[in-house]
Design a protein around this motif. Sequence first.
Motif, mmCIF file in Angstrom:
data_model
loop_
_atom_site.group_PDB
_atom_site.id
_atom_site.type_symbol
_atom_site.label_atom_id
_atom_site.label_comp_id
_atom_site.label_asym_id
_atom_site.label_seq_id
_atom_site.Cartn_x
_atom_site.Cartn_y
_atom_site.Cartn_z
ATOM 1 N N PHE A 23 -49.433 -33.489 10.516
ATOM 2 C CA PHE A 23 -48.483 -32.680 10.323
ATOM 3 C C PHE A 23 -48.600 -31.028 10.565
ATOM 4 O O PHE A 23 -48.008 -30.455 11.225
ATOM 5 C CB PHE A 23 -48.115 -32.815 8.843
ATOM 6 C CG PHE A 23 -47.080 -31.741 8.320
ATOM 7 C CD1 PHE A 23 -45.724 -32.117 8.590
ATOM 8 C CD2 PHE A 23 -47.294 -30.437 7.659
ATOM 9 C CE1 PHE A 23 -44.560 -31.369 8.012
ATOM 10 C CE2 PHE A 23 -46.389 -29.911 7.113
ATOM 11 C CZ PHE A 23 -44.974 -30.022 7.546
ATOM 12 N N TYR A 24 -49.796 -30.620 10.222
ATOM 13 C CA TYR A 24 -50.387 -29.385 10.273
ATOM 14 C C TYR A 24 -50.635 -28.864 11.719
ATOM 15 O O TYR A 24 -50.444 -27.728 12.029
ATOM 16 C CB TYR A 24 -51.518 -28.904 9.293
ATOM 17 C CG TYR A 24 -50.941 -28.559 8.265
ATOM 18 C CD1 TYR A 24 -50.473 -27.511 7.492
ATOM 19 C CD2 TYR A 24 -51.196 -29.665 7.119
ATOM 20 C CE1 TYR A 24 -50.000 -27.433 6.307
ATOM 21 C CE2 TYR A 24 -50.588 -29.549 5.650
ATOM 22 C CZ TYR A 24 -50.335 -28.308 5.466
ATOM 23 O OH TYR A 24 -49.658 -28.064 4.055
ATOM 24 N N ARG A 28 -45.653 -29.080 12.182
ATOM 25 C CA ARG A 28 -45.409 -27.813 11.346
ATOM 26 C C ARG A 28 -44.647 -26.681 12.048
ATOM 27 O O ARG A 28 -43.709 -26.329 11.538
ATOM 28 C CB ARG A 28 -46.474 -27.172 10.666
ATOM 29 C CG ARG A 28 -46.227 -26.404 9.455
ATOM 30 C CD ARG A 28 -47.608 -25.811 8.902
ATOM 31 N NE ARG A 28 -47.014 -24.929 7.925
ATOM 32 C CZ ARG A 28 -48.145 -24.206 7.224
ATOM 33 N NH1 ARG A 28 -49.317 -24.114 7.423
ATOM 34 N NH2 ARG A 28 -47.728 -23.369 6.015
ATOM 35 N N THR A 29 -45.115 -26.689 13.464
ATOM 36 C CA THR A 29 -44.440 -25.680 14.345
ATOM 37 C C THR A 29 -43.421 -26.397 15.180
ATOM 38 O O THR A 29 -44.017 -27.378 15.893
ATOM 39 C CB THR A 29 -45.350 -24.987 14.977
ATOM 40 O OG1 THR A 29 -46.508 -24.271 14.315
ATOM 41 C CG2 THR A 29 -44.708 -24.025 15.996
ATOM 42 N N PRO A 30 -42.377 -26.676 15.076
ATOM 43 C CA PRO A 30 -41.245 -27.408 16.007
ATOM 44 C C PRO A 30 -41.308 -27.226 17.407
ATOM 45 O O PRO A 30 -41.332 -25.950 17.785
ATOM 46 C CB PRO A 30 -40.118 -26.825 15.441
ATOM 47 C CG PRO A 30 -40.080 -26.370 14.076
ATOM 48 C CD PRO A 30 -41.499 -25.476 13.920
ATOM 49 N N GLU A 103 -36.827 -30.569 19.432
ATOM 50 C CA GLU A 103 -37.827 -30.029 18.862
ATOM 51 C C GLU A 103 -38.087 -30.338 17.392
ATOM 52 O O GLU A 103 -39.133 -30.128 16.807
ATOM 53 C CB GLU A 103 -37.878 -28.557 18.945
ATOM 54 C CG GLU A 103 -36.546 -28.130 18.474
ATOM 55 C CD GLU A 103 -35.326 -27.903 19.388
ATOM 56 O OE1 GLU A 103 -34.407 -26.959 19.077
ATOM 57 O OE2 GLU A 103 -35.496 -28.778 20.214
ATOM 58 N N TYR A 104 -37.141 -30.859 16.612
ATOM 59 C CA TYR A 104 -37.276 -31.340 15.321
ATOM 60 C C TYR A 104 -37.408 -32.850 15.088
ATOM 61 O O TYR A 104 -37.587 -33.548 14.008
ATOM 62 C CB TYR A 104 -35.930 -30.804 14.648
ATOM 63 C CG TYR A 104 -35.533 -29.512 14.868
ATOM 64 C CD1 TYR A 104 -36.455 -28.517 14.725
ATOM 65 C CD2 TYR A 104 -34.276 -29.141 14.758
ATOM 66 C CE1 TYR A 104 -36.119 -27.172 14.886
ATOM 67 C CE2 TYR A 104 -33.683 -27.820 14.934
ATOM 68 C CZ TYR A 104 -34.748 -26.986 15.105
ATOM 69 O OH TYR A 104 -34.511 -25.540 15.137
ATOM 70 N N GLY A 186 -32.496 -25.072 11.499
ATOM 71 C CA GLY A 186 -33.912 -25.446 11.924
ATOM 72 C C GLY A 186 -34.565 -26.629 11.672
ATOM 73 O O GLY A 186 -33.785 -27.689 11.730
ATOM 74 N N ASP A 187 -35.858 -27.007 11.081
ATOM 75 C CA ASP A 187 -36.102 -28.413 10.842
ATOM 76 C C ASP A 187 -36.035 -28.378 8.914
ATOM 77 O O ASP A 187 -36.668 -29.275 8.510
ATOM 78 C CB ASP A 187 -37.553 -28.349 11.193
ATOM 79 C CG ASP A 187 -38.502 -27.497 10.519
ATOM 80 O OD1 ASP A 187 -38.006 -26.534 10.043
ATOM 81 O OD2 ASP A 187 -39.611 -27.531 10.945
ATOM 82 N N LYS A 188 -35.161 -27.617 8.226
ATOM 83 C CA LYS A 188 -35.013 -27.713 7.034
ATOM 84 C C LYS A 188 -34.387 -29.147 6.709
ATOM 85 O O LYS A 188 -33.619 -29.575 7.157
ATOM 86 C CB LYS A 188 -34.277 -26.373 6.450
ATOM 87 C CG LYS A 188 -34.905 -25.296 6.540
ATOM 88 C CD LYS A 188 -34.138 -24.038 5.930
ATOM 89 C CE LYS A 188 -34.968 -22.806 6.193
ATOM 90 N NZ LYS A 188 -34.194 -21.535 5.545
#
Length: 347
Positions: A23-24, A28-30, A103-104, A186-188
């Motif tokens: 994840f990190y 984390r950065t799409p 990207e998401y 975004g990726d929310k």
Amino acid sequence: MEVNALTWIITIAVIAGFFIFDFYAHVRTPHAPSIKESAWWSLFYVALACVFGVFLWFTWGEPGDPHAHGVEFFTGYVTEKALSVDNLFIFALIMGTFKVPREYQQKVLLIGIALALVFRGIFIAFGAAAIEAWSDVFYIFGIWLLWTAYTVVRDELSDQPARDPSDMKLIKVLNKAVPVADDYSGDKLLVRRLGKRAVTPLLVCLVAIGMTDLMFALDSIPAIYGITQEPYIVFTTNAFALLGLRQMYFLLDGLLDRLVYLPYGLGIILAFIGVKLVLHALHENGLPFINGGEPVLNAPEVETVVSLIVIVGVLAVTVVASLVKSKHDAAKESAAADSAVESAARD
């Protein structure tokens, strides 16, 4: 090697650590991962599974067969990996249905796969308890896999269009129960609209992927129990198969449609394991209407090594046959297009 509580804790902690790292480090950065990135990390997770399998090969066996559990792990891993590739077809359909920006997609896949592993862990625990309490449950597992194999091949032969994931009952209930935003933020997963909380289409897609993989677990868990009855191997084969699934999704993007015979190969594998489970159940039979409730000791047993050879062989044949057919079809289409151009030029 002794599989005790400490072994389980360390294993689960390490696997969870890989998901957190993933994840990190990547999600984390799409961004849309490149083929090179996906290939390297797919190779890394396959190599990691092989190292773990070799570790089991040399440290955990049975009297008279010191490598028994190593063979079981590799057989189970190949089976679960093959079934996981089948999941990718559905994941691609779901992503397309919900129009998730590329990207998401990583975030949806990683969280969905992590949830899938949790659900499978619960199924594995229930499966182990069922086997411990009633050995004849292998009959149920075997018959279920045979039925699943039949439905996989039947659906492929019928050539029916895939079901729209947005038609899932749970998705319809979610759409009615909570406000769903019209667009992506975004990726929310959650946003605020007009002072009220709303879920984004990304979260809806995540629920669809999680529920779909939960349904796939109904096939994969009985299948792995047909190879080994050790819950630790059942769990680790599922974990390692799922760990690299996100990277494999992007690596195989565009190739999935070319694996036209893969569903037939998976159907054969599921049927093979289903038969193996029924034969194993006969050896431990306790049903009064079969052999008077006594074990059928003369029923043949399929060795794990034989299972590994059959599974790898079926996968190799179906993949090669698929690629050959796709290449042949592409050549025919190209020839037809050239002929059409020549015909138009003459007119």
